[in-house]
Design an enzyme around this catalytic site. Structure first.
Site, PDB file in Angstrom:
ATOM      1  N   ASN A 167       7.086  -4.576   2.570  1.00  0.00           N
ATOM      2  CA  ASN A 167       5.994  -4.752   1.609  1.00  0.00           C
ATOM      3  C   ASN A 167       6.575  -4.918   0.218  1.00  0.00           C
ATOM      4  O   ASN A 167       7.194  -5.975  -0.033  1.00  0.00           O
ATOM      5  CB  ASN A 167       4.870  -3.709   1.749  1.00  0.00           C
ATOM      6  CG  ASN A 167       5.271  -2.266   1.790  1.00  0.00           C
ATOM      7  OD1 ASN A 167       5.974  -1.840   2.688  1.00  0.00           O
ATOM      8  ND2 ASN A 167       4.837  -1.485   0.837  1.00  0.00           N
ATOM      9  N   ASP A 168       6.447  -3.955  -0.676  1.00  0.00           N
ATOM     10  CA  ASP A 168       6.776  -4.200  -2.080  1.00  0.00           C
ATOM     11  C   ASP A 168       8.222  -4.619  -2.343  1.00  0.00           C
ATOM     12  O   ASP A 168       9.137  -4.049  -1.752  1.00  0.00           O
ATOM     13  CB  ASP A 168       6.568  -2.919  -2.890  1.00  0.00           C
ATOM     14  CG  ASP A 168       5.256  -2.233  -2.620  1.00  0.00           C
ATOM     15  OD1 ASP A 168       4.415  -2.808  -1.914  1.00  0.00           O
ATOM     16  OD2 ASP A 168       5.072  -1.105  -3.122  1.00  0.00           O
ATOM     17  N   TRP A 181       4.026  -1.261   9.026  1.00  0.00           N
ATOM     18  CA  TRP A 181       4.443  -0.333   7.966  1.00  0.00           C
ATOM     19  C   TRP A 181       4.887   1.004   8.562  1.00  0.00           C
ATOM     20  O   TRP A 181       4.286   1.492   9.511  1.00  0.00           O
ATOM     21  CB  TRP A 181       3.265  -0.134   7.000  1.00  0.00           C
ATOM     22  CG  TRP A 181       3.609   0.662   5.781  1.00  0.00           C
ATOM     23  CD1 TRP A 181       4.046   0.180   4.594  1.00  0.00           C
ATOM     24  CD2 TRP A 181       3.536   2.082   5.641  1.00  0.00           C
ATOM     25  NE1 TRP A 181       4.259   1.202   3.717  1.00  0.00           N
ATOM     26  CE2 TRP A 181       3.952   2.386   4.323  1.00  0.00           C
ATOM     27  CE3 TRP A 181       3.171   3.131   6.478  1.00  0.00           C
ATOM     28  CZ2 TRP A 181       4.004   3.692   3.827  1.00  0.00           C
ATOM     29  CZ3 TRP A 181       3.226   4.440   5.993  1.00  0.00           C
ATOM     30  CH2 TRP A 181       3.631   4.705   4.683  1.00  0.00           C
ATOM     31  N   PHE A 232       9.797   5.407  -1.058  1.00  0.00           N
ATOM     32  CA  PHE A 232       8.746   4.500  -1.539  1.00  0.00           C
ATOM     33  C   PHE A 232       9.267   3.675  -2.720  1.00  0.00           C
ATOM     34  O   PHE A 232      10.423   3.755  -3.093  1.00  0.00           O
ATOM     35  CB  PHE A 232       7.500   5.316  -1.932  1.00  0.00           C
ATOM     36  CG  PHE A 232       6.556   5.571  -0.774  1.00  0.00           C
ATOM     37  CD1 PHE A 232       6.982   5.538   0.541  1.00  0.00           C
ATOM     38  CD2 PHE A 232       5.211   5.847  -1.014  1.00  0.00           C
ATOM     39  CE1 PHE A 232       6.104   5.769   1.607  1.00  0.00           C
ATOM     40  CE2 PHE A 232       4.325   6.074   0.036  1.00  0.00           C
ATOM     41  CZ  PHE A 232       4.761   6.047   1.347  1.00  0.00           C
ATOM     42  N   SER A 233       8.352   2.930  -3.324  1.00  0.00           N
ATOM     43  CA  SER A 233       8.745   1.923  -4.318  1.00  0.00           C
ATOM     44  C   SER A 233       9.333   2.494  -5.592  1.00  0.00           C
ATOM     45  O   SER A 233       9.107   3.656  -5.940  1.00  0.00           O
ATOM     46  CB  SER A 233       7.537   1.058  -4.651  1.00  0.00           C
ATOM     47  OG  SER A 233       7.265   0.250  -3.538  1.00  0.00           O
ATOM     48  N   ASP A 274       6.072   5.253  -7.629  1.00  0.00           N
ATOM     49  CA  ASP A 274       6.430   3.912  -8.082  1.00  0.00           C
ATOM     50  C   ASP A 274       6.970   3.867  -9.514  1.00  0.00           C
ATOM     51  O   ASP A 274       6.452   3.136 -10.371  1.00  0.00           O
ATOM     52  CB  ASP A 274       5.230   2.952  -7.939  1.00  0.00           C
ATOM     53  CG  ASP A 274       4.603   2.973  -6.550  1.00  0.00           C
ATOM     54  OD1 ASP A 274       5.308   3.366  -5.603  1.00  0.00           O
ATOM     55  OD2 ASP A 274       3.418   2.610  -6.408  1.00  0.00           O
ATOM     56  N   TRP A 329       9.165  -5.118   9.310  1.00  0.00           N
ATOM     57  CA  TRP A 329       8.196  -5.073   8.221  1.00  0.00           C
ATOM     58  C   TRP A 329       8.822  -5.015   6.821  1.00  0.00           C
ATOM     59  O   TRP A 329       9.834  -4.355   6.608  1.00  0.00           O
ATOM     60  CB  TRP A 329       7.329  -3.830   8.405  1.00  0.00           C
ATOM     61  CG  TRP A 329       6.428  -3.525   7.264  1.00  0.00           C
ATOM     62  CD1 TRP A 329       6.694  -2.707   6.193  1.00  0.00           C
ATOM     63  CD2 TRP A 329       5.102  -4.037   7.053  1.00  0.00           C
ATOM     64  NE1 TRP A 329       5.602  -2.696   5.335  1.00  0.00           N
ATOM     65  CE2 TRP A 329       4.618  -3.497   5.845  1.00  0.00           C
ATOM     66  CE3 TRP A 329       4.280  -4.918   7.776  1.00  0.00           C
ATOM     67  CZ2 TRP A 329       3.351  -3.787   5.342  1.00  0.00           C
ATOM     68  CZ3 TRP A 329       3.020  -5.198   7.272  1.00  0.00           C
ATOM     69  CH2 TRP A 329       2.567  -4.641   6.068  1.00  0.00           C
ATOM     70  N   GLU A 331      -1.144   1.891  -8.503  1.00  0.00           N
ATOM     71  CA  GLU A 331       0.196   1.675  -7.921  1.00  0.00           C
ATOM     72  C   GLU A 331       1.107   0.743  -8.741  1.00  0.00           C
ATOM     73  O   GLU A 331       0.664  -0.042  -9.564  1.00  0.00           O
ATOM     74  CB  GLU A 331       0.069   1.113  -6.495  1.00  0.00           C
ATOM     75  CG  GLU A 331      -0.785   1.971  -5.574  1.00  0.00           C
ATOM     76  CD  GLU A 331      -0.759   1.520  -4.130  1.00  0.00           C
ATOM     77  OE1 GLU A 331      -0.650   2.389  -3.254  1.00  0.00           O
ATOM     78  OE2 GLU A 331      -0.857   0.309  -3.868  1.00  0.00           O
TER      79      GLU A 331
HETATM   80  C1  FRU Z   1       2.164  -0.442  -2.778  1.00  0.00           C
HETATM   81  C2  FRU Z   1       2.598   0.879  -2.163  1.00  0.00           C
HETATM   82  C3  FRU Z   1       3.276   1.741  -3.190  1.00  0.00           C
HETATM   83  C4  FRU Z   1       4.158   2.606  -2.353  1.00  0.00           C
HETATM   84  C5  FRU Z   1       4.593   1.678  -1.275  1.00  0.00           C
HETATM   85  C6  FRU Z   1       4.800   2.327   0.048  1.00  0.00           C
HETATM   86  O1  FRU Z   1       2.034  -1.442  -1.853  1.00  0.00           O
HETATM   87  O2  FRU Z   1       1.495   1.528  -1.607  1.00  0.00           O
HETATM   88  O3  FRU Z   1       2.393   2.448  -4.012  1.00  0.00           O
HETATM   89  O4  FRU Z   1       5.247   3.113  -3.083  1.00  0.00           O
HETATM   90  O5  FRU Z   1       3.597   0.698  -1.169  1.00  0.00           O
HETATM   91  O6  FRU Z   1       5.320   1.441   0.978  1.00  0.00           O
END
Ligand code: FRU
Length: 627
Positions: free
Chosen positions: A203-204, A228, A260-261, A333, A201, A380
């Site tokens: 994501n950001d 995730w 996290f991000s 973030d 996986w 976010e």
């Molecule tokens: C955005 C988010 C961020 C967070 C991250 C966690 O997609 O929800 O706010 O830091 O993904 O994976």
């Protein structure tokens, strides 16, 4: 004598395995009833199902006509189906499986002496809206000669509370799941010029920073799963934003939380004091998401830093983390940018609801709160940066939220004052968690988004990034707006080029007849003439322009686009699992995922209700960035 016998037996045993004895069918579920299998409860119905049951998504991938399908009367029924005793006679037991992913609740088990020695579940939704069965295999060589029982269990209720099984067979051959994956980075839906992780996986995009010839792309990553979880900063580098090389993970979870991000900067002036020798330090500013793991139970969300003194190869967490204590809820973030007039770092942070905050720091370690902004509809991953207006000397500050929506205004080191209303940045369906690069060598403002919501059936990876785009701040009759276009480095992937100019296209004509392609960059300027619109067909997906509605439509989303003079300009990037459309040199952008049918490489341009004129058109067939 004894030795001789053993050798002979060994020889025969070896020869027998090698010769692959015929398969032994355990059950094919083709009869009207379950025969010697014992059914308990209601879930398995009176006998094998003949395919899909009422209210179920289409069930496919089984053999013959019948299968075990515990969706009888829906997901909430439960029960158990038990085989008669059988002897283990081959190396493997192969079977087709689909349905719910509920360990111990909706599963198939192999029992020896009453103990479960092997188990398997379905995958939930394996292939995007269908319930496809696929092969699974148990290696049972160690149980040769033992007596076993197979039970198919459905104790699960609610969504995916069922299991599908067919064709259970003993074999000396393993049946590989038909994962559509011939070689790494060449799987059916693997993006060929967009970043996706080798496995599992993402994501950001995180920590986008350029240093010494390398664009770093850190990314939210689950190193252990296709969904995730276990948030870690994965890491990839590229010399050109197109060819990526995935490195080892950069920042791992710890007792403060999973990672996290956040963002990354080059600490040119060694403000944090981490520098060793001449090499500048890279500093990553991230959220430690306390309480999201066993290890960090009871910890809140805080902001932390990690640094690299070897140009991003290895990362060390600051020993006095966190650098910013918990403020509220899931505050997270952090995006950090250098503010030259005050020689200070500025952090934009998401607090909660639709509230964001700004902080400043001289050393990346001590942060002072400046002020908050409330931006309804946004949440976010904020970004904050300065941009030249119309490429000139004057600049503006731009603030963006995860959804890419932006405010343009001024910043005096203490307060950001927006002077535009919130503007939309993208009209597609899969554009989120946008971030821009810090420290680009040529001052370009380059943005990457997570293409959230895409589906990648049977792929070893999950999710991808958008193609990097250059942003420009332009004066328009409506005020200042950001324009966004693919970075020029896409040219590095050009394999074939076809060009047209000044071609009229009447209804029913297709100047692209005979042209086909899998990976494409199409650029066209089209004069509308008396037509009511036109459309491109790329690999079975329609990208259309309506002159009456002044709208571009693609994959179920539309964007407003006025002709400039009488013409519309489109740039369309087509990859195996995405289409990105840019209108009038980046005035609008639409970022969307789709699943290209592998065999469909068709291309067409057609006009509707009249004649259009192709002022100019280039169709570039692109190479894969992975080979
Ligand atoms: C955005 C988010 C961020 C967070 C991250 C966690 O997609 O929800 O706010 O830091 O993904 O994976």
């Amino acid at each position: 004598m004894k030795l001789f016998l053993l050798v002979v037996m060994g020889f025969f045993a070896g020869a027998a395995w090698a010769a692959d004895r015929a398969d032994v069918l355990i059950a094919d579920f083709e009869a009207k009833d379950y025969g010697q299998w014992k059914a308990e409860g209601e879930a398995f119905g009176p006998g094998p199902a003949q395919g899909t049951l009422p209210g179920q998504m289409p069930v496919t991938g089984y053999l013959g006509k019948g299968l075990v399908n515990s969706f009888f009367k829906g997901d909430d029924t439960t029960g158990k189906l038990t085989s008669p005793s059988l002897a283990i006679e081959r190396k493997y037991i192969n079977f087709l499986i689909g349905g719910g992913k509920n360990a111990e609740k909706s599963c198939i088990n192999l029992l020896i002496d009453g103990k479960t020695v092997r188990t398997a579940t379905g995958p939930n939704d394996r292939s995007g809206g269908s319930e496809e069965l696929d092969w699974a295999t148990w290696d049972v060589a160690e149980f040769a000669g033992k007596i076993a029982v197979i039970e198919i269990v459905d104790q699960a209720k609610g969504g995916w509370g069922h299991i599908n099984i067919d064709h259970i067979v003993q074999s000396d051959q393993k049946k590989e799941a038909s994962i559509v994956s011939d070689e790494l980075y060449n799987e059916t839906y693997r993006p060929q010029f967009h970043f996706s992780p080798r496995k599992n996986w993402t994501n950001d995009p995180n920590g986008l920073v350029y240093y010494q010839g390398e664009y770093h792309l850190f990314f939210q990553h689950n190193p252990f799963g296709i969904d995730w979880g276990n948030m870690t900063w994965g890491h990839a580098i590229s010399p050109d934003l197109v060819h990526w090389k995935q490195l080892g993970n950069a920042i791992d979870p710890d007792k403060l939380g999973t990672i996290f991000s956040g963002s990354a900067v080059v600490d040119w002036n060694n403000t944090a004091g981490f520098q060793k020798g001449d090499e500048k330090t890279l500093v990553a500013i991230y959220t430690a998401a306390g309480g999201t793991s066993e290890q960090s139970k009871g910890q809140p969300f805080t902001q932390c830093i990690a640094y690299s003194t070897d140009a991003g190869k290895t990362w060390t967490k600051y020993e006095k983390n966190p650098v910013l204590q918990h403020i509220v809820g899931g505050n997270r973030d952090p995006k950090v940018v250098w503010y030259e007039p005050d020689k200070k770092w500025i952090m934009a942070l998401y607090k909660d609801g639709s509230t964001f905050a700004f902080f400043s720091s001289a050393d990346l370690k001590n942060w002072t709160h400046l002020h908050d902004i409330d931006v309804p509809g946004c949440g976010e991953c904020p970004d904050f940066f300065q941009m030249p207006m119309d490429g000139g000397q004057k600049t503006k500050w731009v603030w963006t939220a995860a959804n890419g929506q932006y405010l343009i205004g001024s910043f005096d080191g203490k307060r950001f004052t927006p002077d535009t209303k919130l503007q939309r940045a993208d009209w597609g369906k899969n554009y989120y968690a946008v971030q821009t690069y810090s420290d680009t060598p040529d001052g370009r403002r380059i943005q990457i988004a997570w293409m959230n919501g895409g589906r990648y059936p049977k792929m070893p990876f999950n999710q991808q990034m958008s193609f990097p785009c250059e942003m420009k701040l332009r004066t328009t009759p409506q005020g200042l707006r950001i324009y966004r276009s693919p970075v020029k480095e896409i040219e590095l992937l050009r394999a074939k080029e076809l060009k047209w100019s000044n071609v009229t296209v009447k209804t029913g004509e297709n100047p692209l007849a005979g042209v086909s392609g899998e990976l494409l960059d199409i650029q066209a300027e089209i004069e509308l003439g008396d037509a009511s619109g036109f459309s491109f067909n790329t690999r079975g997906e329609i990208i259309s322009y309506s002159a009456a509605e002044k709208k571009v439509t693609c994959l179920g989303a539309s964007a407003p686009l006025e002709p400039v003079g009488k013409t519309i300009k489109l740039q369309i990037l087509v990859d195996r699992s995405s289409i990105e459309v840019f209108g009038n040199d980046g005035e609008i952008a639409m970022t969307s995922c789709f699943l290209a049918k592998p065999g469909n490489k068709d291309l067409a341009l057609t006009s509707t209700g009249g004649t259009i004129r192709v002022v100019s058109m280039q169709v570039y067939e692109l190479k894969s960035a992975w080979r």
